[in-house]
Design an enzyme around this catalytic site. Sequence first.
Site, PDB file in Angstrom:
ATOM      1  N   LYS A   8      19.798 -37.476 -15.891  1.00  0.00           N
ATOM      2  CA  LYS A   8      18.968 -38.494 -14.877  1.00  0.00           C
ATOM      3  C   LYS A   8      18.691 -37.394 -13.749  1.00  0.00           C
ATOM      4  O   LYS A   8      19.648 -37.217 -13.164  1.00  0.00           O
ATOM      5  CB  LYS A   8      19.080 -40.444 -15.237  1.00  0.00           C
ATOM      6  CG  LYS A   8      20.360 -40.172 -13.796  1.00  0.00           C
ATOM      7  CD  LYS A   8      20.326 -40.390 -12.420  1.00  0.00           C
ATOM      8  CE  LYS A   8      21.417 -40.494 -12.234  1.00  0.00           C
ATOM      9  NZ  LYS A   8      21.806 -40.257 -10.901  1.00  0.00           N
ATOM     10  N   GLY A  95      25.877 -35.625  -9.898  1.00  0.00           N
ATOM     11  CA  GLY A  95      24.796 -36.554  -9.073  1.00  0.00           C
ATOM     12  C   GLY A  95      23.643 -36.797 -10.414  1.00  0.00           C
ATOM     13  O   GLY A  95      22.254 -37.527 -10.495  1.00  0.00           O
ATOM     14  N   ALA A 101      26.286 -40.665 -19.237  1.00  0.00           N
ATOM     15  CA  ALA A 101      25.181 -41.093 -20.070  1.00  0.00           C
ATOM     16  C   ALA A 101      25.718 -40.398 -21.581  1.00  0.00           C
ATOM     17  O   ALA A 101      25.201 -40.965 -22.689  1.00  0.00           O
ATOM     18  CB  ALA A 101      24.152 -38.970 -20.512  1.00  0.00           C
ATOM     19  N   ASP A 133      25.641 -46.162 -14.375  1.00  0.00           N
ATOM     20  CA  ASP A 133      25.134 -45.618 -14.095  1.00  0.00           C
ATOM     21  C   ASP A 133      24.484 -46.567 -16.151  1.00  0.00           C
ATOM     22  O   ASP A 133      23.200 -44.823 -17.131  1.00  0.00           O
ATOM     23  CB  ASP A 133      24.658 -44.195 -14.102  1.00  0.00           C
ATOM     24  CG  ASP A 133      24.268 -44.125 -12.813  1.00  0.00           C
ATOM     25  OD1 ASP A 133      23.995 -44.672 -12.175  1.00  0.00           O
ATOM     26  OD2 ASP A 133      24.958 -42.746 -12.377  1.00  0.00           O
TER      27      ASP A 133
HETATM   28  P1  ATP Z   1      27.048 -40.142 -11.942  1.00  0.00           P
HETATM   29  O1  ATP Z   1      25.432 -39.282 -11.050  1.00  0.00           O
HETATM   30  O2  ATP Z   1      26.500 -41.255 -12.445  1.00  0.00           O
HETATM   31  O3  ATP Z   1      27.402 -40.157 -10.045  1.00  0.00           O
HETATM   32  P2  ATP Z   1      27.912 -37.512 -11.601  1.00  0.00           P
HETATM   33  O4  ATP Z   1      27.264 -36.901 -12.474  1.00  0.00           O
HETATM   34  O5  ATP Z   1      28.157 -37.662 -10.123  1.00  0.00           O
HETATM   35  O6  ATP Z   1      28.016 -39.036 -11.664  1.00  0.00           O
HETATM   36  P3  ATP Z   1      29.963 -37.268 -14.015  1.00  0.00           P
HETATM   37  O7  ATP Z   1      29.491 -35.850 -14.470  1.00  0.00           O
HETATM   38  O8  ATP Z   1      29.454 -37.977 -14.713  1.00  0.00           O
HETATM   39  O9  ATP Z   1      29.068 -37.031 -12.162  1.00  0.00           O
HETATM   40  O10 ATP Z   1      31.382 -36.985 -13.176  1.00  0.00           O
HETATM   41  C1  ATP Z   1      32.285 -37.182 -12.534  1.00  0.00           C
HETATM   42  C2  ATP Z   1      33.980 -37.602 -12.911  1.00  0.00           C
HETATM   43  O11 ATP Z   1      34.039 -37.632 -14.819  1.00  0.00           O
HETATM   44  C3  ATP Z   1      33.932 -35.918 -13.162  1.00  0.00           C
HETATM   45  O12 ATP Z   1      34.718 -35.314 -12.060  1.00  0.00           O
HETATM   46  C4  ATP Z   1      34.755 -35.811 -14.436  1.00  0.00           C
HETATM   47  O13 ATP Z   1      36.093 -36.112 -14.201  1.00  0.00           O
HETATM   48  C5  ATP Z   1      34.696 -37.122 -15.141  1.00  0.00           C
HETATM   49  N1  ATP Z   1      34.297 -37.706 -16.493  1.00  0.00           N
HETATM   50  C6  ATP Z   1      34.783 -37.760 -17.647  1.00  0.00           C
HETATM   51  N2  ATP Z   1      34.299 -38.262 -18.298  1.00  0.00           N
HETATM   52  C7  ATP Z   1      33.538 -37.522 -18.756  1.00  0.00           C
HETATM   53  C8  ATP Z   1      32.370 -37.127 -19.216  1.00  0.00           C
HETATM   54  N3  ATP Z   1      32.758 -37.027 -20.388  1.00  0.00           N
HETATM   55  N4  ATP Z   1      31.797 -35.737 -18.909  1.00  0.00           N
HETATM   56  C9  ATP Z   1      31.615 -35.012 -17.480  1.00  0.00           C
HETATM   57  N5  ATP Z   1      32.603 -36.033 -16.569  1.00  0.00           N
HETATM   58  C10 ATP Z   1      33.217 -37.621 -17.254  1.00  0.00           C
END
Ligand code: ATP
Length: 280
Positions: A8, A95, A101, A133
């Site tokens: 997203k 982000g 997801a 989220d």
């Molecule tokens: P948001 O936008 O919801 O804040 P994000 O995109 O910033 O999420 P994610 O990619 O969800 O961040 O990852 C945050 C942390 O979660 C990562 O540093 C990783 O170590 C951990 N993590 C645990 N499970 C997962 C997964 N299935 N996919 C990605 N990261 C994961």
Amino acid sequence: MKIEARAKINLSLDVLGTRPDGYHEILSVMQPLELHDILVVRALEKEIRVESDHPEVPEGPGNIVYRAAMAVRREYGRGGGAGIFIHKKIPVAAGLAGGSADAAAALGALNRLWGLGAALEDLIRLGETIGSDVPFCLLGRTALVGGKGEVLTPLPPFSGFGVVLVKPPFGVSTAEIYSLYDSFPAGPGPDTGAVVRALEKRDLNTLAALMGNVLEKVTASLHPEITEIKRSLMAAGAAGALMSGSGPTVFGLCASPADARMVASRLKLPGCRVIVTSTL
Ligand code: ATP
């Protein structure tokens, strides 16, 4: 079973205050993207096994998908084992709600695999306990998102627009950005109502001019590259550019996927990962 877990972007993101439980009350227009991870889910006898092809994604109990599977077992008191393999395409800690997801996709898949018969509203309530989220990712369509992420108002789809994602070569911690936000002088947030009205009219240029994210200045204070990337996207011809969520990914919004490909081809941002995708 193979399922797609969609990334997203936030077309607007405002923070309305801090709740007594410490969470921030947000108001955000969230938009799913075509970009997705793929989860391959199969039945196992007892064990929950979560693996991935990405070095920065933890396997086993550290993975949000593992926590989602355990939450389903606890909530419904049944369900066997499951093996879940995550083919990671969504940049991590970016982000783009990649983890949320995956968790949302896993909740839907396990509901089917274990024949639980849970309704979407039940999964959304459970999802809320796993990550902010996750409810939006379960809904899977353009929405106005409030509360700490659990108050969802569906909006008309804003599909078919081109999106250029630029992910700098570092990640940020969502928790750190929100806690830094509290020490920043409050500035005006985006006009969320006006963003929604432009979106409803599919008025790209007005929407692009109104987009705003109150976390952008916080992340940009740690990483000035964010401001540079926004400038580059605009100079390359994007209709608008904004940081998504707590960053650091910046997206450029374009009239079509073809326009997005052209914008991406003009970018010179060494070290950054550039992905062309579209709104769903
Ligand atoms: P948001 O936008 O919801 O804040 P994000 O995109 O910033 O999420 P994610 O990619 O969800 O961040 O990852 C945050 C942390 O979660 C990562 O540093 C990783 O170590 C951990 N993590 C645990 N499970 C997962 C997964 N299935 N996919 C990605 N990261 C994961």
